[in-house]
Scaffold this motif. Sequence first.
Motif, PDB file in Angstrom:
ATOM      1  N   GLN A  90       0.831  -1.196   0.000  1.00 17.26           N
ATOM      2  CA  GLN A  90       0.000   0.000   0.000  1.00 17.26           C
ATOM      3  C   GLN A  90       0.867   1.248   0.000  1.00 17.26           C
ATOM      4  N   CYS A 133       0.463   5.959  -0.297  1.00 20.97           N
ATOM      5  CA  CYS A 133      -0.422   7.126  -0.331  1.00 20.97           C
ATOM      6  C   CYS A 133      -0.352   7.785  -1.708  1.00 20.97           C
ATOM      7  N   CYS A 134      -1.233   8.707  -1.951  1.00 23.72           N
ATOM      8  CA  CYS A 134      -1.311   9.394  -3.236  1.00 23.72           C
ATOM      9  C   CYS A 134       0.008  10.092  -3.563  1.00 23.72           C
ATOM     10  N   ILE A 138      -7.166   7.845  -9.077  1.00 22.30           N
ATOM     11  CA  ILE A 138      -7.353   6.965  -7.919  1.00 22.30           C
ATOM     12  C   ILE A 138      -8.836   6.838  -7.581  1.00 22.30           C
ATOM     13  N   LEU A 194     -11.027   3.497  -7.224  1.00 20.00           N
ATOM     14  CA  LEU A 194     -11.803   3.230  -6.004  1.00 20.00           C
ATOM     15  C   LEU A 194     -13.261   2.929  -6.347  1.00 20.00           C
ATOM     16  N   ILE A 223      -9.288  -0.841  -6.062  1.00 14.48           N
ATOM     17  CA  ILE A 223      -8.387  -0.551  -4.949  1.00 14.48           C
ATOM     18  C   ILE A 223      -9.206  -0.199  -3.723  1.00 14.48           C
ATOM     19  N   ASP A 224      -8.547  -0.216  -2.596  1.00 12.31           N
ATOM     20  CA  ASP A 224      -9.184   0.087  -1.320  1.00 12.31           C
ATOM     21  C   ASP A 224      -8.435   1.227  -0.657  1.00 12.31           C
ATOM     22  N   ARG A 225      -9.129   2.007   0.159  1.00 13.20           N
ATOM     23  CA  ARG A 225      -8.540   3.133   0.886  1.00 13.20           C
ATOM     24  C   ARG A 225      -8.561   2.815   2.378  1.00 13.20           C
ATOM     25  N   ASN A 247      -4.506   8.996   3.470  1.00 11.82           N
ATOM     26  CA  ASN A 247      -5.099   7.708   3.106  1.00 11.82           C
ATOM     27  C   ASN A 247      -4.043   6.882   2.402  1.00 11.82           C
ATOM     28  N   TYR A 264      -3.526   3.448  -0.098  1.00  8.91           N
ATOM     29  CA  TYR A 264      -4.273   2.696  -1.096  1.00  8.91           C
ATOM     30  C   TYR A 264      -3.608   1.358  -1.358  1.00  8.91           C
TER      31      TYR A 264
END
Length: 106
Positions: free
Chosen positions: A32, A34-35, A53, A57, A62-64, A71, A73
């Motif tokens: 995972q 982050c942005c 993203i 989602l 993908i999951d946050r 966050n 991802y």
Amino acid sequence: MRDDDIANIMRALGHPVRLEILRILATQQQGQCCCADVTESLPLAQSTVSQHIKVLLDAGLIDRKPHGTRNRYCIRQDRLAEITTAFGGLLKGLAPGAANKESELA
């Protein structure tokens, strides 16, 4: 998986930047990021990466997960398994004679 789900996923996968984001997420050691981590790997503005993203989602690819003020991802492996099965069935159904042609070529 319903046809509208498959179509939504195909739209999400239909952009090269979103495919690259999935590759970036897949190569993360912790699975995972982050942005900002994704943005560092792409020649795009953070806002553009965020928009891509969001599409991933919304498609359930993908999951946050909250991580402090950011966050993180990650790829939804369960969803990828569903998609693999659905795409395999879809493609098999579109080319019903393909199995016969393969055996003729062997």
